[in-house]
Design an enzyme around this catalytic site. Structure first.
Site, PDB file in Angstrom:
ATOM      1  N   GLU A 168      11.213  73.826  55.081  1.00  0.00           N
ATOM      2  CA  GLU A 168      10.368  72.912  55.841  1.00  0.00           C
ATOM      3  C   GLU A 168       9.027  72.782  55.120  1.00  0.00           C
ATOM      4  O   GLU A 168       8.438  73.788  54.702  1.00  0.00           O
ATOM      5  CB  GLU A 168      10.156  73.437  57.263  1.00  0.00           C
ATOM      6  CG  GLU A 168       9.201  72.602  58.098  1.00  0.00           C
ATOM      7  CD  GLU A 168       9.066  73.129  59.530  1.00  0.00           C
ATOM      8  OE1 GLU A 168      10.034  73.748  60.024  1.00  0.00           O
ATOM      9  OE2 GLU A 168       7.999  72.934  60.135  1.00  0.00           O
ATOM     10  N   GLU A 173      -0.285  69.081  60.304  1.00  0.00           N
ATOM     11  CA  GLU A 173      -0.199  69.402  61.726  1.00  0.00           C
ATOM     12  C   GLU A 173      -1.621  69.585  62.243  1.00  0.00           C
ATOM     13  O   GLU A 173      -2.472  70.141  61.558  1.00  0.00           O
ATOM     14  CB  GLU A 173       0.591  70.684  61.956  1.00  0.00           C
ATOM     15  CG  GLU A 173       2.062  70.586  61.614  1.00  0.00           C
ATOM     16  CD  GLU A 173       2.797  71.866  61.986  1.00  0.00           C
ATOM     17  OE1 GLU A 173       3.486  71.864  63.016  1.00  0.00           O
ATOM     18  OE2 GLU A 173       2.662  72.854  61.243  1.00  0.00           O
TER      19      GLU A 173
END
Length: 425
Positions: A168, A173
């Site tokens: 990932e 974020e």
């Protein structure tokens, strides 16, 4: 940081990806072309979405799949992801708007009972994957406790090897309780969840990411991954950073955009969080790398042409600090050859395009100056053809909307007008 999160896929999402893997023959996989071009020092756009379309229309089904469900995604998130244009729709102005709302459907069930919120999550697992290259998006994040927007990638073998073995890459974020900070993180076998490898980037002077758009990017090569915000590199990770564990960033990944509500990391919304909240995406763009093993942004060299087809020019081909920057008939001279570097600079004649005195005011003078690494010399070129000084968040602008020979250049609030549009090369 993102390490507080345990995992990002749900059982429903995993089942979806396993079915997608069976159809992998129709995926647009550009890993070979990216690798073959690596030694040629060239770039090409392999995938992009500018979100052009009428207001209220859904994102393109030929590019995106909308996931659905309220499983909590392993993080005790509170939203139910829908495929409704109430939660993901174009705004008619070249943006995708992902909207988190309070839920009014009593029949909508989440892992904890009746869902409190709805939102959207989009991926390209069925339509596009790529190994290596430059991946970027220009995004304005939401505001408020409990908001969790993200732009990220998962390995295309998720359905067969599971998470985190698939890998990932979190490009961006943000959690609402940290309005001025974003995180970039890697998750893989033996370094997932609380052991994720990453770093944070914080805006200067107490600014919040929700105040304006920002460009979030990674440059991914066989030996490293580099993160940047508005062209400013803030971390690079290599196989050495995973402490002998497997570096799984050697196969194609797909893209994801989502806006989560609540969860273990951000916490739940509180009385100060207003709804609806929006994550606005101007564009997503993927290119091949300019070489097989480079970090930072993708360099581009050539003339910069603006209004009336005139070229950005160093007045008199001078190299003194403070030399004016102007429009001029295009001649192909060295004073009109600019390089957009991996470090966010725009260079000609061995010096940098600079906003005088690092001013944030409309009408600030643009000049040539010795490169010094300050925000006055950091620029981002967008898919909308804006050349933005990221320190001031203002656009390069031809004074007075003029295309006359000798027109001075300045910075000005971005308006989308013709005197702020530039073509490179």
């Amino acid at each position: 940081m993102a390490a507080h999160r345990a995992r990002r896929w749900s059982l429903g999402g995993l089942a979806f990806l396993m079915s997608a893997a069976l159809a992998s023959a129709v995926l647009i996989n550009t890993s070979d072309s990216a690798t073959n071009r690596a030694g040629a020092a060239t770039t090409s756009t392999t995938w992009a979405d500018d979100f052009d379309g009428s207001a209220g229309s859904p994102p393109s089904a030929s590019k995106w799949t909308l996931e659905t469900g309220g499983s909590g995604n392993g993080n005790h998130e509170l939203q139910y992801y829908t495929n409704s244009t109430n939660n993901a729709a174009l705004d008619g102005k070249g943006n995708l708007v992902i909207t988190a709302r309070k839920n009014s459907d009593a029949g909508l069930d989440c892992w904890y009972g009746t869902c409190r919120y709805t939102s959207a999550r989009l991926n390209t697992a069925r339509t596009f994957t790529q190994k290596f290259g430059h991946f970027e998006s220009r995004i304005k994040v939401p505001r408020g406790q409990g908001m969790w927007p993200a732009f990220w990638m998962l390995g295309d073998d998720l359905g067969s090897v599971g998470w985190p073995d698939s890998g990932e890459i979190d490009i961006m974020e943000n959690v609402g309780k940290e309005p001025g900070t974003v995180h970039g993180t890697l998750h893989g076998p033996g370094y997932s969840g609380s052991g994720g490898v990453g770093a944070a980037y914080t805006l200067p002077n107490g600014k919040a990411f929700a105040d304006d758009f920002h460009v979030f990017a990674v440059d991914w090569s066989p030996s490293k991954i580099t993160w940047s915000v508005d062209g400013q590199v803030y971390q690079t990770r290599t196989p050495a950073d995973v402490s002998g564990k497997k570096w799984v960033y050697d196969h194609p990944f797909f893209l994801i955009l989502n806006l989560a509500v609540g969860g273990d990391w951000p916490g739940s919304p509180d009385s100060g969080t207003s709804f609806p909240q929006t994550m606005t995406v101007d564009y997503v763009r993927v290119t091949t790398s300019d070489s097989g093993d480079t970090g930072g942004g993708t360099p581009r060299t050539g003339a910069i042409k603006g209004i009336g087809g005139m070229c950005v020019d160093v007045a008199g081909a001078g190299t003194a600090d403070g030399t004016p920057i102007q429009l001029h008939d295009c001649t192909g001279a060295e004073a009109q050859k600019w390089t957009l570097g991996r470090d966010g600079t725009v260079r000609a004649l061995g010096k940098c395009l600079d906003v005088k005195s690092a001013s944030h005011a409309d009408g600030a003078v643009v000049q040539l100056y010795t490169c010094n690494g300050t925000s006055a010399q950091k620029w981002a070129y967008t898919a909308a053809r804006d050349l933005t000084n990221t320190g001031a968040n203002k656009c390069l602008d031809a004074k007075g909307n003029s295309s006359a020979d000798g027109t001075r250049l300045q910075t000005w609030t971005c308006t989308g007008a013709a005197n702020q549009k530039w073509t490179i090369g």
